[in-house]
Design an enzyme around this catalytic site. Structure first.
Site, PDB file in Angstrom:
ATOM      1  N   ASN A 199     -95.984 -50.328  86.815  1.00  0.00           N
ATOM      2  CA  ASN A 199     -95.851 -49.760  88.168  1.00  0.00           C
ATOM      3  C   ASN A 199     -94.632 -50.230  88.942  1.00  0.00           C
ATOM      4  O   ASN A 199     -94.545 -49.993  90.142  1.00  0.00           O
ATOM      5  CB  ASN A 199     -97.116 -50.038  89.009  1.00  0.00           C
ATOM      6  CG  ASN A 199     -98.323 -49.361  88.442  1.00  0.00           C
ATOM      7  OD1 ASN A 199     -98.309 -48.153  88.197  1.00  0.00           O
ATOM      8  ND2 ASN A 199     -99.376 -50.119  88.188  1.00  0.00           N
ATOM      9  N   TYR A 229    -107.633 -60.515  89.207  1.00  0.00           N
ATOM     10  CA  TYR A 229    -106.492 -59.908  89.903  1.00  0.00           C
ATOM     11  C   TYR A 229    -106.983 -59.271  91.201  1.00  0.00           C
ATOM     12  O   TYR A 229    -107.790 -58.342  91.174  1.00  0.00           O
ATOM     13  CB  TYR A 229    -105.840 -58.854  89.004  1.00  0.00           C
ATOM     14  CG  TYR A 229    -104.496 -58.335  89.501  1.00  0.00           C
ATOM     15  CD1 TYR A 229    -103.726 -59.053  90.405  1.00  0.00           C
ATOM     16  CD2 TYR A 229    -103.987 -57.124  89.049  1.00  0.00           C
ATOM     17  CE1 TYR A 229    -102.500 -58.587  90.839  1.00  0.00           C
ATOM     18  CE2 TYR A 229    -102.753 -56.641  89.472  1.00  0.00           C
ATOM     19  CZ  TYR A 229    -102.018 -57.385  90.369  1.00  0.00           C
ATOM     20  OH  TYR A 229    -100.794 -56.919  90.808  1.00  0.00           O
ATOM     21  N   HIS A 256    -100.926 -63.824  89.812  1.00  0.00           N
ATOM     22  CA  HIS A 256     -99.911 -63.668  90.863  1.00  0.00           C
ATOM     23  C   HIS A 256    -100.336 -64.286  92.199  1.00  0.00           C
ATOM     24  O   HIS A 256    -100.046 -63.745  93.275  1.00  0.00           O
ATOM     25  CB  HIS A 256     -99.549 -62.180  91.053  1.00  0.00           C
ATOM     26  CG  HIS A 256     -99.445 -61.382  89.780  1.00  0.00           C
ATOM     27  ND1 HIS A 256     -99.061 -61.939  88.575  1.00  0.00           N
ATOM     28  CD2 HIS A 256     -99.703 -60.067  89.507  1.00  0.00           C
ATOM     29  CE1 HIS A 256     -99.073 -61.001  87.636  1.00  0.00           C
ATOM     30  NE2 HIS A 256     -99.470 -59.867  88.165  1.00  0.00           N
ATOM     31  N   ASP A 259     -94.524 -60.895  83.167  1.00  0.00           N
ATOM     32  CA  ASP A 259     -95.196 -59.652  83.584  1.00  0.00           C
ATOM     33  C   ASP A 259     -94.571 -58.420  82.919  1.00  0.00           C
ATOM     34  O   ASP A 259     -94.867 -57.285  83.288  1.00  0.00           O
ATOM     35  CB  ASP A 259     -95.205 -59.506  85.109  1.00  0.00           C
ATOM     36  CG  ASP A 259     -96.064 -58.352  85.592  1.00  0.00           C
ATOM     37  OD1 ASP A 259     -97.131 -58.127  85.003  1.00  0.00           O
ATOM     38  OD2 ASP A 259     -95.653 -57.652  86.549  1.00  0.00           O
ATOM     39  N   ARG A 308    -106.038 -49.391  93.374  1.00  0.00           N
ATOM     40  CA  ARG A 308    -105.075 -48.421  92.840  1.00  0.00           C
ATOM     41  C   ARG A 308    -105.033 -48.445  91.310  1.00  0.00           C
ATOM     42  O   ARG A 308    -104.422 -47.586  90.688  1.00  0.00           O
ATOM     43  CB  ARG A 308    -103.681 -48.650  93.434  1.00  0.00           C
ATOM     44  CG  ARG A 308    -103.014 -49.929  93.024  1.00  0.00           C
ATOM     45  CD  ARG A 308    -101.616 -50.060  93.621  1.00  0.00           C
ATOM     46  NE  ARG A 308    -101.131 -51.420  93.508  1.00  0.00           N
ATOM     47  CZ  ARG A 308    -100.607 -51.955  92.406  1.00  0.00           C
ATOM     48  NH1 ARG A 308    -100.504 -51.222  91.316  1.00  0.00           N
ATOM     49  NH2 ARG A 308    -100.198 -53.194  92.390  1.00  0.00           N
TER      50      ARG A 308
HETATM   51  C1  0GY Z   1     -99.754 -56.786  86.465  1.00  0.00           C
HETATM   52  C2  0GY Z   1     -99.851 -55.950  87.640  1.00  0.00           C
HETATM   53  C3  0GY Z   1    -100.178 -54.643  87.734  1.00  0.00           C
HETATM   54  C4  0GY Z   1    -100.761 -53.865  86.719  1.00  0.00           C
HETATM   55  C5  0GY Z   1    -101.641 -54.296  85.817  1.00  0.00           C
HETATM   56  O1  0GY Z   1    -103.209 -53.979  84.192  1.00  0.00           O
HETATM   57  C6  0GY Z   1    -102.366 -53.438  84.886  1.00  0.00           C
HETATM   58  O2  0GY Z   1    -102.137 -52.241  84.859  1.00  0.00           O
HETATM   59  O3  0GY Z   1    -101.924 -55.569  85.733  1.00  0.00           O
HETATM   60  C7  0GY Z   1     -99.931 -53.970  88.991  1.00  0.00           C
HETATM   61  O4  0GY Z   1     -99.762 -52.739  89.015  1.00  0.00           O
HETATM   62  O5  0GY Z   1     -99.887 -54.645  90.055  1.00  0.00           O
HETATM   63  O6  0GY Z   1    -100.223 -57.915  86.485  1.00  0.00           O
HETATM   64  O7  0GY Z   1     -99.229 -56.373  85.442  1.00  0.00           O
END
Ligand code: 0GY
Length: 294
Positions: free
Chosen positions: A254, A157, A181, A249, A130
């Protein structure tokens, strides 16, 4: 949900509470981001979300309010592989921020050197469909080999459903590895549930896999006071005390429908790291070793 007239979303609270918990001196928020400001640092055309500005002044004001001294700024996916906004925030921090970049695997060695000079100490590989269009493991491995000389690490991630297919890739990485996470386990399963058990097996496969014990707001669908998160994550902090990191974070990409209170997130820390020694490792010793070794 807070969306402005231009369709730009805000995913952070404007009035975070002051936490009851006081972090130890030198505490590092080791997972946070900046968005823009867009006028200076436009978002990527491939961005999957369009946030309002959350620039360095806001980040540093939050840092001070929460009782932290340093930040590790992770390049957010909305900025693609142009790390200018992250570098700008680091440059404005008076040495109190370092960063993790997202790079085009074809990046040159000279460009990597410039990122290092700008405070970058790792690169992030994002496997969330996503958030990114593709995640080419072969190219990621090549660029991972090229950051060994800089003594950087790789941040990954992914979500729990692809942990098994990630294993050969993670095993092949030539650097220290940090998992964002905790690979997003279902914390309602508890500390001995399928997801946490599989994640611990991954941690046990290499002694240089570290983990961010972050995001109760994302992982605990029951919400505050995040009891399921605490029950699942506290044993991890106790069993791997030298390999854990913590971060807010912020600005919570999102999370616009379940915006967390940053002060409340800080108050989770003493529940997952119940002794002063565990807190010092989680918030000071471990992130300093990884990001301020020089
Ligand atoms: C986070 C998680 C998210 C987004 C991002 O780089 C990002 O856009 O990491 C997420 O949407 O789960 O670690 O910030």
């Amino acid at each position: 949900m807070s969306t402005d007239a231009n369709g730009r979303i805000r995913s952070w609270t404007l009035e975070p509470s002051k936490p009851a918990y006081t972090p130890p001196p030198g505490a590092v928020d080791a997972h946070c981001h900046v968005f823009g400001p867009m006028a200076d640092f436009p978002f990527s055309p491939k961005a999957k979300y369009l946030p309002q500005d959350a620039g360095p002044e806001m980040l540093f004001a939050l840092r001070d309010r929460l009782g932290f001294e340093r930040n590790v700024i992770v390049q957010a996916s909305c900025h693609g592989t142009d790390n200018a906004a992250t570098l700008n925030a680091i440059a404005q921090s008076n040495g109190k921020a370092r960063g993790v970049a997202v790079v085009d695997p074809a990046i040159s060695d000279a460009e990597l050197d410039a990122l290092h000079a700008g405070g970058i100490r790792g690169i992030r590989f994002n496997f969330l469909k996503r958030l990114v269009d593709d995640a080419p493991k072969d190219k990621f491995l090549e660029v991972a080999r090229r950051i060994v000389r800089l003594n950087w690490h790789v941040v990954i991630y992914f979500e729990a459903d692809i942990l098994e297919e990630m294993k050969p890739f993670i095993a092949a990485l030539p650097t220290l590895v940090v998992i964002d996470h905790m690979g997003r386990p279902d914390v309602s399963q508890g500390p001995n549930g399928t997801d946490m058990t599989a994640f611990r097996a991954l941690l046990d496969s290499r002694d240089d896999i570290w983990v961010k014990t972050t995001c109760p707001d994302r992982l605990d669908s029951a919400g505050e006071p995040y009891d399921d998160f605490v029950a699942s994550v506290r044993p991890l902090v106790e069993d791997y005390p030298d390999r854990v990191l913590w971060g807010t974070d912020w600005p919570h990409p999102n999370m616009e429908t379940r915006i967390p209170d940053d002060g409340g997130l800080v108050d989770v820390i003493p529940r997952i790291a119940p002794t002063a020694e565990l807190q010092r490792k989680l918030l000071v010793d471990n992130p300093m070793r990884l990001y301020w070794a020089d």
